[in-house]
Write a protein that holds these residues in place. Structure first.
Motif, PDB file in Angstrom:
ATOM      1  N   TRP A  36       6.098   6.268 -26.124  1.00  0.00           N
ATOM      2  CA  TRP A  36       5.329   5.583 -25.242  1.00  0.00           C
ATOM      3  C   TRP A  36       3.821   5.207 -24.886  1.00  0.00           C
ATOM      4  O   TRP A  36       3.283   4.205 -23.951  1.00  0.00           O
ATOM      5  N   VAL A  37       2.932   6.406 -25.192  1.00  0.00           N
ATOM      6  CA  VAL A  37       1.492   6.033 -25.313  1.00  0.00           C
ATOM      7  C   VAL A  37       1.183   5.032 -26.210  1.00  0.00           C
ATOM      8  O   VAL A  37       0.181   3.589 -25.587  1.00  0.00           O
ATOM      9  N   ALA A  38       1.110   4.635 -27.323  1.00  0.00           N
ATOM     10  CA  ALA A  38       0.664   3.510 -27.907  1.00  0.00           C
ATOM     11  C   ALA A  38       1.111   2.485 -27.485  1.00  0.00           C
ATOM     12  O   ALA A  38       0.869   1.651 -27.468  1.00  0.00           O
ATOM     13  N   CYS A 105      -4.058  12.013 -28.640  1.00  0.00           N
ATOM     14  CA  CYS A 105      -2.780  12.343 -28.889  1.00  0.00           C
ATOM     15  C   CYS A 105      -2.586  13.470 -27.885  1.00  0.00           C
ATOM     16  O   CYS A 105      -2.980  13.699 -26.901  1.00  0.00           O
ATOM     17  N   THR A 106      -0.902  13.154 -28.030  1.00  0.00           N
ATOM     18  CA  THR A 106      -0.421  13.652 -26.706  1.00  0.00           C
ATOM     19  C   THR A 106      -0.486  15.526 -26.876  1.00  0.00           C
ATOM     20  O   THR A 106       0.464  15.519 -27.968  1.00  0.00           O
ATOM     21  N   CYS A 107      -0.417  16.101 -25.374  1.00  0.00           N
ATOM     22  CA  CYS A 107       0.483  17.976 -26.180  1.00  0.00           C
ATOM     23  C   CYS A 107       0.921  17.833 -24.859  1.00  0.00           C
ATOM     24  O   CYS A 107       0.443  17.601 -23.046  1.00  0.00           O
ATOM     25  N   GLY A 108       1.790  18.907 -25.283  1.00  0.00           N
ATOM     26  CA  GLY A 108       2.080  19.301 -23.191  1.00  0.00           C
ATOM     27  C   GLY A 108       1.141  20.339 -22.904  1.00  0.00           C
ATOM     28  O   GLY A 108       1.440  20.469 -21.558  1.00  0.00           O
ATOM     29  N   ASP A 109       0.453  21.794 -23.842  1.00  0.00           N
ATOM     30  CA  ASP A 109      -0.585  21.557 -22.861  1.00  0.00           C
ATOM     31  C   ASP A 109      -2.117  21.607 -23.461  1.00  0.00           C
ATOM     32  O   ASP A 109      -2.545  21.371 -22.446  1.00  0.00           O
ATOM     33  N   GLU A 161       1.623  11.520 -14.139  1.00  0.00           N
ATOM     34  CA  GLU A 161      -0.499  11.566 -14.415  1.00  0.00           C
ATOM     35  C   GLU A 161      -0.706  10.393 -15.465  1.00  0.00           C
ATOM     36  O   GLU A 161      -2.186   9.997 -15.681  1.00  0.00           O
ATOM     37  N   ALA A 162       0.222  10.826 -16.976  1.00  0.00           N
ATOM     38  CA  ALA A 162       0.159   9.808 -17.536  1.00  0.00           C
ATOM     39  C   ALA A 162      -0.023   8.485 -18.250  1.00  0.00           C
ATOM     40  O   ALA A 162      -0.689   8.169 -18.314  1.00  0.00           O
ATOM     41  N   VAL A 163       0.590   8.283 -16.984  1.00  0.00           N
ATOM     42  CA  VAL A 163       0.066   6.196 -16.456  1.00  0.00           C
ATOM     43  C   VAL A 163      -1.875   6.047 -16.263  1.00  0.00           C
ATOM     44  O   VAL A 163      -1.599   5.264 -16.576  1.00  0.00           O
ATOM     45  N   ALA A 164      -1.538   7.203 -15.220  1.00  0.00           N
ATOM     46  CA  ALA A 164      -3.486   6.527 -14.910  1.00  0.00           C
ATOM     47  C   ALA A 164      -4.181   7.577 -16.279  1.00  0.00           C
ATOM     48  O   ALA A 164      -5.284   6.537 -16.303  1.00  0.00           O
TER      49      ALA A 164
END
Length: 273
Positions: A36-38, A105-109, A161-164
């Motif tokens: 999704w981020v890509a 990079c995507t991360c849960g924490d 929050e990821a959208v922004a």
């Protein structure tokens, strides 16, 4: 709510044959967060994105203009980049040295020293990683006691929050911002350089995957495995040796029948759609 999946994501080996190969954004994803981020970055930067597993089939097929950025989007696994992503960094054969290499990079924490590990791999190619970013996304790791997917409210907050965050990241990439903006968390050196090797040696093996009686043999786990590491034998999935522990098989199972040892009993599932 997330914006829909981008049409700029190119997956499947045929895309390397029929799509113009001046593609400069590579992504790897198991449960969909990094995909999704890509997609959002590709839309914002007017680029196309190619899956790492497909790019590895033709690492010499890509061109790069001197002014183009070279980007990588991937999840954090055990406080570092997935080995598959580092494999692509080593394998890529580009006609020119990229002027602006970045990663998201995507991360849960937290990320630990992911930026250092990725930057070292890039330097070994004679390149320079100019920028690195992290995007906090819903948790997906469930293979140890105490680890589970996020509660629904936490998942919604992270997604919103990821959208922004991705929008801000795209703007900084467009401006060729230099630096590292990753949430390393506490004890990052210990996590990356002590716990990560331990994870790789003892906690990232496919031998603990199995199914319970609820398995219907639908083959969904085999279809979603990015490394094609799962085969159906006598109507049941069997895991091979090439596993990156992305947990796509576990999270996509419609019957919740895929397990990893005893650690995933009564754990949740999450897929970014």
């Amino acid at each position: 709510m997330f914006i829909g999946v981008s049409s700029r994501l190119k997956c499947g080996f045929s895309c390397l044959l029929f799509y113009p190969l001046d593609i400069v954004l590579f992504y790897f994803s198991g449960t969909g967060n990094s995909r999704w981020v890509a997609g959002q970055l590709a839309d914002a930067l007017d680029e196309a994105a190619v899956c790492v597993t497909e790019a590895l089939q033709a690492p010499s097929a890509f061109s790069l203009r001197p002014d183009e950025p070279l980007g990588f989007v991937f999840p954090v696994y055990a406080w570092g980049p997935p080995p598959l992503v580092l494999e692509l960094v080593r394998a890529l054969r580009l006609p020119t040295v990229p002027a602006y290499v970045y990663f998201v990079c995507t991360c849960g924490d937290d990320t630990g020293r992911t930026a250092e590990v990725f930057g070292k791999a890039v330097r070994e190619r004679g390149w320079t990683c100019k920028a690195g970013f992290s995007v906090t996304m819903p948790n997906t790791y469930v293979c140890l006691p105490g680890f589970d997917v996020d509660a629904p409210a936490v998942e919604r907050r992270k997604r919103d929050e990821a959208v922004a965050r991705v929008g801000e990241t795209a703007a900084r990439i467009r401006e060729r911002w230099a630096g590292t903006d990753c949430h390393e968390g506490g004890f990052p050196w210990l996590k990356t350089y002590v716990l990560r090797p331990f994870f790789h040696r003892y906690l990232m093996s496919p031998r603990h995957f199995h199914t319970v009686e609820a398995c219907t043999g639908c083959g969904g786990c085999a279809r979603v495995c990015p490394l094609h590491n799962i085969q159906l034998k006598n109507g049941r999935p069997v895991w091979g040796d090439r596993c990156t522990m992305c947990l796509a098989c576990y999270h996509h199972c419609p019957q919740r029948a895929v397990r990893y040892g005893r650690s995933t009993e009564d754990k949740g599932q999450y897929v970014c759609r």
